[in-house]
Write a protein that holds these residues in place. Structure first.
Motif, PDB file in Angstrom:
ATOM      1  N   UNK A 203      70.920  57.163 -10.631  1.00  0.00           N
ATOM      2  CA  UNK A 203      71.186  58.491 -10.081  1.00  0.00           C
ATOM      3  C   UNK A 203      71.355  59.495 -11.212  1.00  0.00           C
ATOM      4  N   UNK A 204      70.945  60.738 -10.972  1.00  0.00           N
ATOM      5  CA  UNK A 204      71.123  61.811 -11.929  1.00  0.00           C
ATOM      6  C   UNK A 204      71.721  63.029 -11.234  1.00  0.00           C
ATOM      7  N   UNK A 205      72.867  63.497 -11.731  1.00  0.00           N
ATOM      8  CA  UNK A 205      73.488  64.702 -11.201  1.00  0.00           C
ATOM      9  C   UNK A 205      73.090  65.887 -12.080  1.00  0.00           C
TER      10      UNK A 205
ATOM     11  N   UNK B 119      73.927  72.281  -6.604  1.00  0.00           N
ATOM     12  CA  UNK B 119      74.212  70.979  -7.197  1.00  0.00           C
ATOM     13  C   UNK B 119      73.238  69.967  -6.616  1.00  0.00           C
ATOM     14  N   UNK B 120      72.675  69.126  -7.473  1.00  0.00           N
ATOM     15  CA  UNK B 120      71.674  68.159  -7.043  1.00  0.00           C
ATOM     16  C   UNK B 120      72.080  66.735  -7.405  1.00  0.00           C
ATOM     17  N   UNK B 121      71.596  65.793  -6.622  1.00  0.00           N
ATOM     18  CA  UNK B 121      71.718  64.379  -6.943  1.00  0.00           C
ATOM     19  C   UNK B 121      70.359  63.744  -6.720  1.00  0.00           C
ATOM     20  N   UNK B 122      69.692  63.396  -7.814  1.00  0.00           N
ATOM     21  CA  UNK B 122      68.409  62.718  -7.735  1.00  0.00           C
ATOM     22  C   UNK B 122      68.669  61.217  -7.750  1.00  0.00           C
ATOM     23  N   UNK B 123      68.319  60.538  -6.676  1.00  0.00           N
ATOM     24  CA  UNK B 123      68.554  59.113  -6.531  1.00  0.00           C
ATOM     25  C   UNK B 123      67.227  58.375  -6.606  1.00  0.00           C
ATOM     26  N   UNK B 124      67.189  57.325  -7.412  1.00  0.00           N
ATOM     27  CA  UNK B 124      66.007  56.487  -7.528  1.00  0.00           C
ATOM     28  C   UNK B 124      66.408  55.029  -7.386  1.00  0.00           C
ATOM     29  N   UNK B 125      65.413  54.171  -7.183  1.00  0.00           N
ATOM     30  CA  UNK B 125      65.649  52.731  -7.033  1.00  0.00           C
ATOM     31  C   UNK B 125      66.767  52.456  -6.031  1.00  0.00           C
ATOM     32  N   UNK B 126      66.684  53.099  -4.897  1.00  0.00           N
ATOM     33  CA  UNK B 126      67.745  52.994  -3.895  1.00  0.00           C
ATOM     34  C   UNK B 126      67.873  51.571  -3.354  1.00  0.00           C
ATOM     35  N   UNK B 127      69.112  51.174  -3.125  1.00  0.00           N
ATOM     36  CA  UNK B 127      69.446  49.862  -2.589  1.00  0.00           C
ATOM     37  C   UNK B 127      70.092  50.020  -1.221  1.00  0.00           C
TER      38      UNK B 127
END
Length: 122
Positions: free
Chosen positions: A68-70, A79-87
């Motif tokens: 995740x990247x804030x 404000x953003x939250x980029x989420x990758x490789x979600x489980x």
């Protein structure tokens, strides 16, 4: 009154990306720190990530570090939250929040959004 409305939640397949955002008035956005928390069904609300207002330094929960990247967009007060490789275990309601100190502690966050649902499927 909701000061930090979130958007971007939804259903996503495991391994995929999703981007969350919240927008706040300038007075709220310019507080010392902003953060994302999440709460899964039947569990307590937990810290995800925070970003400092003055220096843009960040801190992450171990469970999301590297995935995740804030970030902030000062021009848009967003404000953003980029989420990758979600489980699957990332499934939760995600909340945007603002605090007067750079902290992980729930009780020190004074402004909250209404939450946006993120559901990760197998």
């Amino acid at each position: 009154q909701v000061q930090l409305p979130e958007s971007g939640g939804g259903l996503v397949q495991a391994g995929g990306p999703l981007r969350l955002s919240c927008t706040a008035p300038e007075r709220t956005f310019s507080t010392y720190a902003m953060a994302w928390f999440r709460q899964a069904p039947g569990l307590e609300r937990e810290f995800v990530a925070a970003i400092n207002y003055r220096y843009d330094n960040t801190v992450y929960a171990d469970s999301v570090k590297g995935r995740f990247t804030i970030s902030r967009d000062n021009a848009k007060n967003t404000l953003n939250l980029q989420m990758t490789s979600l489980k699957i275990e990332d499934t939760a309601v995600y909340y945007c929040a603002a605090a007067s100190r750079y902290t992980r502690l729930l009780e020190e966050y004074h402004s909250w959004g209404q939450g946006t649902q993120v559901t990760v499927s197998a």
